[in-house]
Design an enzyme around this catalytic site. Structure first.
Site, PDB file in Angstrom:
ATOM      1  N   HIS A   1       7.792  -7.519  -3.781  1.00  0.00           N
ATOM      2  CA  HIS A   1       6.488  -7.943  -4.301  1.00  0.00           C
ATOM      3  C   HIS A   1       6.602  -9.272  -5.055  1.00  0.00           C
ATOM      4  O   HIS A   1       7.063  -9.288  -6.189  1.00  0.00           O
ATOM      5  CB  HIS A   1       5.925  -6.871  -5.242  1.00  0.00           C
ATOM      6  CG  HIS A   1       5.498  -5.638  -4.520  1.00  0.00           C
ATOM      7  ND1 HIS A   1       4.229  -5.499  -4.001  1.00  0.00           N
ATOM      8  CD2 HIS A   1       6.165  -4.519  -4.197  1.00  0.00           C
ATOM      9  CE1 HIS A   1       4.133  -4.325  -3.396  1.00  0.00           C
ATOM     10  NE2 HIS A   1       5.294  -3.714  -3.502  1.00  0.00           N
TER      11      HIS A   1
ATOM     12  N   ASP B   1     -19.193 -11.654 -21.414  1.00  0.00           N
ATOM     13  CA  ASP B   1     -19.795 -11.922 -20.107  1.00  0.00           C
ATOM     14  C   ASP B   1     -21.240 -12.405 -20.220  1.00  0.00           C
ATOM     15  O   ASP B   1     -21.620 -13.401 -19.609  1.00  0.00           O
ATOM     16  CB  ASP B   1     -19.739 -10.664 -19.220  1.00  0.00           C
ATOM     17  CG  ASP B   1     -18.324 -10.133 -19.106  1.00  0.00           C
ATOM     18  OD1 ASP B   1     -17.390 -10.943 -19.256  1.00  0.00           O
ATOM     19  OD2 ASP B   1     -18.156  -8.922 -18.899  1.00  0.00           O
TER      20      ASP B   1
ATOM     21  N   GLY C   1       0.836  -1.191   0.000  1.00  0.00           N
ATOM     22  CA  GLY C   1       0.000   0.000   0.000  1.00  0.00           C
ATOM     23  C   GLY C   1       0.868   1.237   0.000  1.00  0.00           C
ATOM     24  O   GLY C   1       2.062   1.160   0.305  1.00  0.00           O
TER      25      GLY C   1
ATOM     26  N   LYS D   1     -12.186 -11.220 -15.456  1.00  0.00           N
ATOM     27  CA  LYS D   1     -12.569 -11.375 -16.860  1.00  0.00           C
ATOM     28  C   LYS D   1     -11.933 -12.613 -17.514  1.00  0.00           C
ATOM     29  O   LYS D   1     -12.602 -13.377 -18.208  1.00  0.00           O
ATOM     30  CB  LYS D   1     -12.129 -10.130 -17.628  1.00  0.00           C
ATOM     31  CG  LYS D   1     -12.554 -10.133 -19.070  1.00  0.00           C
ATOM     32  CD  LYS D   1     -13.722  -9.239 -19.224  1.00  0.00           C
ATOM     33  CE  LYS D   1     -14.285  -9.192 -20.594  1.00  0.00           C
ATOM     34  NZ  LYS D   1     -15.545  -8.452 -20.593  1.00  0.00           N
TER      35      LYS D   1
ATOM     36  N   CYS E   1       5.362  -6.075   1.591  1.00  0.00           N
ATOM     37  CA  CYS E   1       5.723  -4.657   1.546  1.00  0.00           C
ATOM     38  C   CYS E   1       5.048  -3.880   2.686  1.00  0.00           C
ATOM     39  O   CYS E   1       5.371  -4.090   3.835  1.00  0.00           O
ATOM     40  CB  CYS E   1       5.391  -4.092   0.171  1.00  0.00           C
ATOM     41  SG  CYS E   1       6.236  -2.544  -0.130  1.00  0.00           S
ATOM     42  N   TYR E   2       4.067  -3.032   2.400  1.00  0.00           N
ATOM     43  CA  TYR E   2       3.395  -2.325   3.496  1.00  0.00           C
ATOM     44  C   TYR E   2       2.820  -3.330   4.495  1.00  0.00           C
ATOM     45  O   TYR E   2       2.833  -3.095   5.705  1.00  0.00           O
ATOM     46  CB  TYR E   2       2.284  -1.428   2.944  1.00  0.00           C
ATOM     47  CG  TYR E   2       1.516  -0.693   4.031  1.00  0.00           C
ATOM     48  CD1 TYR E   2       2.043   0.445   4.621  1.00  0.00           C
ATOM     49  CD2 TYR E   2       0.282  -1.157   4.469  1.00  0.00           C
ATOM     50  CE1 TYR E   2       1.362   1.108   5.634  1.00  0.00           C
ATOM     51  CE2 TYR E   2      -0.416  -0.497   5.470  1.00  0.00           C
ATOM     52  CZ  TYR E   2       0.129   0.632   6.052  1.00  0.00           C
ATOM     53  OH  TYR E   2      -0.546   1.282   7.054  1.00  0.00           O
TER      54      TYR E   2
ATOM     55  N   GLU F   1       4.182 -10.903  -6.282  1.00  0.00           N
ATOM     56  CA  GLU F   1       3.063 -11.061  -7.213  1.00  0.00           C
ATOM     57  C   GLU F   1       3.349 -10.500  -8.602  1.00  0.00           C
ATOM     58  O   GLU F   1       2.610 -10.773  -9.541  1.00  0.00           O
ATOM     59  CB  GLU F   1       1.795 -10.412  -6.630  1.00  0.00           C
ATOM     60  CG  GLU F   1       1.796  -8.888  -6.516  1.00  0.00           C
ATOM     61  CD  GLU F   1       2.466  -8.367  -5.257  1.00  0.00           C
ATOM     62  OE1 GLU F   1       3.311  -9.074  -4.674  1.00  0.00           O
ATOM     63  OE2 GLU F   1       2.162  -7.222  -4.850  1.00  0.00           O
TER      64      GLU F   1
END
Ligand code: XMP
Length: 515
Positions: free
Chosen positions: A172, A230, A58, A371, A85-86, A174
């Site tokens: 990070h 969708d 964050g 999605k 991280c944060y 990710e």
């Protein structure tokens, strides 16, 4: 939200731009994950029943008075926790370690060395390339924690309290710039939290069918089918669950692309045997749009007319109880990081007003999905690739790609030009990697020469952009020979066009559509 998924990970969001990515990475491990706001009460977390928690990064500093902090109950829960991280600084701060401003903000690629036997780094080489993005650093880890990795700038680039199963990373895992980050998350999710890879699209489809049957009972469901990803996947899934108690309504507003309406009918009525009511309302829309040039007016007219026609058609069907909608997870996340600037740049038309007006309950099978996961569901359900991988197309259709007045002649010109753009982009193998590619008809004419004759004809602009979510976009550097082919085909094949231009604006400051 209740879910049937057995093992799951909860991510608390402290506002990082990467929070969605963490959820995606966990889901790619076939483990269900959800994002909740950082201050989610511990009772709600317990009710959700995760096997582990991840605290996101964050933009804040825990040293600030107004720093976002989680319910401290999470540290007493016995659940494994990974702070990123944060999230690492939050753990340090709340568990009585020491966080201090770093002498240098560390941003970008870095090397970390881990020399421990920690479960988190199991199976990884000692030196890892990672992505850092932080201002504060850990001066001393909380009691019970030991450093498990260091970098040139951070003596505590990772730390762990193996007994309590608390882990934290300054970097990070990710993002793609941490090449072995997926392995680190995998260790956390599989080894430390004990989750198994049980959440697959196959299991999702099976569970969803059960859920839809439970929810709908003997009721009837209506679905506004647009031919987009969708609503198409939702229609096929719901049809699989309740068969003919689903009715789809497709409204041809006269602003669709070449052959589009026929394709929708062929696919859903003829191939999937779905109860489909296709309404040709072109004349009604075009009449309402006569003389209208203002983009916002066009949108309002098209949106209102759509709702009116949909209601009329629904009334013919008789009693209906539910409306199907392809709402996606990013639309429902109550999250601190996803609230973008909210000024209305364009009033997007969707079917949002329908359920309240028609007093219908909603069936939203994709409220938990991103999605690309909906696309995987589409594959699981054997939808044709041209539907699953279709680029987004706006509700008002070609209406907002014809600048100036909309009429049959101008629609016909744009349809032909647009079909050439799509055909050529597909032929070049670029269709899937491009977010949207299309033609726009400009409200001007220009002088040209064809044969020995002077011409005074229409101008087509080509737009092709890459984007992750439509919020920002960049124009695509299409190969010159492709642009040349598109241009010469349009000018030769589409009567009434003598000039083609390429739009090289990004969003912002441009938008994707021209109106
Ligand atoms: P803009 O033009 O705002 O578009 O950069 C962002 C994304 O939204 C689509 N778009 C719409 N979709 N109704 C829709 O359903 C609309 O009125 C509308 N206007 C824009 C656009 O195609 C792009 O994907």
């Amino acid at each position: 939200m209740t879910t049937l998924h057995q093992e799951k990970i909860l991510i608390l969001d402290f506002g990082s731009q990467y929070t969605q990515l963490i959820a995606r990475r966990v889901r790619e491990l076939n483990v269900y994950s959800e994002i909740r706001p950082f201050n989610e009460p511990f009772d709600a977390i317990r009710e959700f029943g995760p096997s582990g928690l991840i605290l996101s990064g964050g933009p804040s500093s825990v040293l600030d008075e107004a720093a976002p902090l989680p319910d401290p109950g999470i540290f007493e829960s016995g659940l494994p926790i990974l702070g990123i991280c944060y999230g690492m600084q939050v753990m340090t701060h709340l568990l009585d370690g020491k966080v201090a401003p770093a002498a240098h903000r560390e941003y970008g690629a870095a090397e970390v060395t881990h020399d421990s036997e920690s479960e988190l780094f199991r199976g990884l080489e000692a030196d890892l390339r990672v992505w850092m993005s932080h201002g504060d650093r850990i001066d001393s880890p909380p009691a019970g924690f030991v450093p498990i990795a260091e970098s040139g700038n951070s003596p505590v680039a990772a730390m762990a309290d193996e007994k309590r199963r608390f882990y934290a990373l300054q970097f990070h895992p990710e993002v793609v710039h941490t090449p072995r980050g997926g392995e680190i998350l995998k260790n956390f999710v599989y080894k430390i939290c004990g989750c198994g890879p049980t959440w697959t699209m196959h299991s999702f489809v099976e569970q969803s069918i059960e859920k839809i049957r439970d929810q709908v009972g003997e009721g009837r469901v209506l679905c506004a089918l647009s031919g987009g990803v969708d609503s198409s996947v939702a229609a096929v899934l719901i049809h699989k669950a309740i068969g003919d108690r689903l009715t789809c309504i497709y409204v041809d507003n006269g602003l669709m692309r070449l052959g589009e309406s026929e394709k929708v009918v062929r696919t859903f009525r003829d191939e999937f045997h779905i109860n489909l009511q296709a309404v040709d309302a072109s004349a009604r829309f075009l009449e309402k749009l006569t003389g209208v040039t203002d983009p916002e007016k066009k949108r309002k007219i098209i949106g209102n007319e759509f709702i009116r026609i949909f209601e009329e058609e629904a009334a013919k069907i008789g009693k209906v109880d539910f409306l199907a909608q392809g709402t996606l997870y990013p639309d429902v996340i109550e999250s601190v990081s996803f609230k973008g600037p909210s000024a209305t740049i364009k009033s997007h038309h969707n079917v949002g007003g329908l359920p309240a007006r028609m007093k219908l309950k909603l069936v939203e099978p994709f409220r938990e999905l991103f999605k690309d996961e909906v696309r995987l569901v589409g594959e699981e359900l054997n939808l044709p690739p041209e539907i699953i991988y279709r680029q987004p197309f706006p509700g008002p259709g070609l209406g907002i790609r014809i600048l100036g007045e909309i009429n049959e002649v101008r629609l016909s010109i744009l349809r032909k030009a647009d079909a050439i753009v799509i055909e050529e982009i597909k032929g070049a193998g670029l269709y899937r990697e491009i977010w949207q590619s299309f033609a726009v008809l400009l409200p001007i004419k220009t002088v040209g020469v064809m044969g020995d004759e002077r011409t005074y004809d229409h101008v087509i602009a080509i737009r092709a952009v890459t984007s992750l979510d439509g919020m920002t976009a960049d124009w695509v550097q299409l190969p010159y020979d492709l642009l040349a082919r598109i241009s010469s085909r349009i000018i030769n094949e589409v009567k009434g066009v003598n000039r083609v231009t390429y739009d090289i604006s990004s969003k912002p400051p441009g938008t994707i559509e021209w109106e």
